[in-house]
Design an enzyme around this catalytic site. Structure first.
Site, short mmCIF file in Angstrom:
data_model
loop_
_atom_site.label_atom_id
_atom_site.label_comp_id
_atom_site.label_asym_id
_atom_site.label_seq_id
_atom_site.Cartn_x
_atom_site.Cartn_y
_atom_site.Cartn_z
CG ASN A 8 -1.69 1.25 1.41
OD1 ASN A 8 -1.81 2.04 0.47
ND2 ASN A 8 -2.26 1.45 2.60
CE LYS A 10 0.20 3.39 4.90
NZ LYS A 10 -0.14 3.50 6.30
CG HIS A 93 -5.97 1.79 5.03
ND1 HIS A 93 -5.56 2.69 5.98
CD2 HIS A 93 -4.91 0.94 4.85
CE1 HIS A 93 -4.32 2.41 6.36
NE2 HIS A 93 -3.90 1.35 5.68
CD GLU A 95 -3.25 5.41 6.68
OE1 GLU A 95 -3.21 5.53 5.45
OE2 GLU A 95 -2.33 4.88 7.34
CD GLU A 164 -3.83 -2.80 7.16
OE1 GLU A 164 -2.74 -3.09 6.65
OE2 GLU A 164 -4.40 -1.71 6.99
N GLY A 170 2.00 1.90 10.81
CA GLY A 170 2.94 3.01 10.70
C GLY A 170 3.61 3.38 12.01
CB SER A 208 4.72 -2.13 12.05
OG SER A 208 4.30 -0.79 12.26
#
Ligand code: PEP
Length: 246
Positions: A8, A10, A93, A95, A164, A170, A208
């Site tokens: 991904n 991003k 996701h 985010e 996730e 991250g 991560s």
């Protein structure tokens, strides 16, 4: 089952950086024992499509519209993604859930749009740190998956699911292989209750994942691949995760 490692990107990349990264991945494909894809920003789909054409490297997107077409400024439809050879599309996701207020129902609808266009949605679920600390992990991920199951019925066996944990994305903090496996097992059982083909759904771990922790995570019985953020931007790091997936 063949594992899937999906990068991904991003909101990262440039024409020159993408060309170098994709070329480094393409130089390595003969060693791959798993499926591999890169999920790129929409403006780079055409570029990356032409770079990966004829190779085993799959093309993915990071989001799509809940709508089919029309007056939805800034949105990208499933049919448009399909036009560019997109095979996978991340939906839900964390985010997007966090910064764009995407609800479980919205995520479920996006998964439906992707499936209807012949694109495999990579549906993301995961709990926040506060939810984990309150003992709500299973309840949260089950609720997120239930919405997708409810909307997509028997097609649920066509999705890819990604667990996730939000606190691991991250941050450099990874769920331990045992912690991740426990949640993957819960998700597998939920899929099994919904579909007799649940065992063919790939459940990826994301958060991560890197060259040093990938092998232990991927060795778990219900971890069928990885969704990789930061480490997907460096060819060497991404390729060592790919090498751990067999
Ligand atoms: C992600 O964005 O899906 C992700 C897992 O990111 P990272 O690998 O950087 O934690």
């Amino acid at each position: 089952m063949k594992k899937l490692i999906a990068g991904n990107w991003k909101m990262n990349g440039s024409l020159s950086a993408n060309a170098a990264l994709v070329q480094a991945l393409l130089d390595d494909t003969s060693d791959w024992a798993c499926d591999v894809a890169v999920c790129v920003p929409p403006v780079y789909l055409a570029q990356v499509q032409s770079l990966v054409q004829g190779s085993v490297l799959g093309l993915g997107a990071q989001d799509l519209s809940t709508q089919e077409a029309g007056a939805f400024t800034g949105e990208v439809s499933a049919a448009m993604l399909k036009d560019f050879g997109v095979r996978y599309c991340i939906v839900g996701h964390s985010e997007r859930r966090q910064y764009h207020q995407e609800s479980d129902a919205t995520v479920a609808l996006k998964a439906q749009r992707a499936l209807a266009a012949g694109i495999t949605p990579i549906v993301c679920v995961g709990e926040t740190l506060a939810q984990r600390e309150a003992g709500l992990t299973e309840e949260v991920v089950k609720r997120q998956l239930a919405a997708v199951v409810h909307t997509n019925g028997h097609c649920i066996s066509e999705i890819v699911l990604a667990y996730e944990p939000v606190w691991a994305i991250g941050t450099g903090k990874t769920a331990s292989p045992q912690e991740a496996q426990q949640v993957h097992h819960v998700l597998r059982s939920q899929l099994q209750a919904a579909s007799q083909h649940a065992d063919r759904v790939r459940i990826l771990y994301g958060g991560s994942m890197n060259a040093s922790n990938a092998a232990a995570l991927l060795a778990q019985p219900d971890i069928d691949g990885g969704l990789i953020g930061g480490a997907a931007l460096q060819a060497a790091a991404f390729l060592s995760i790919v090498a751990a997936a067999h």
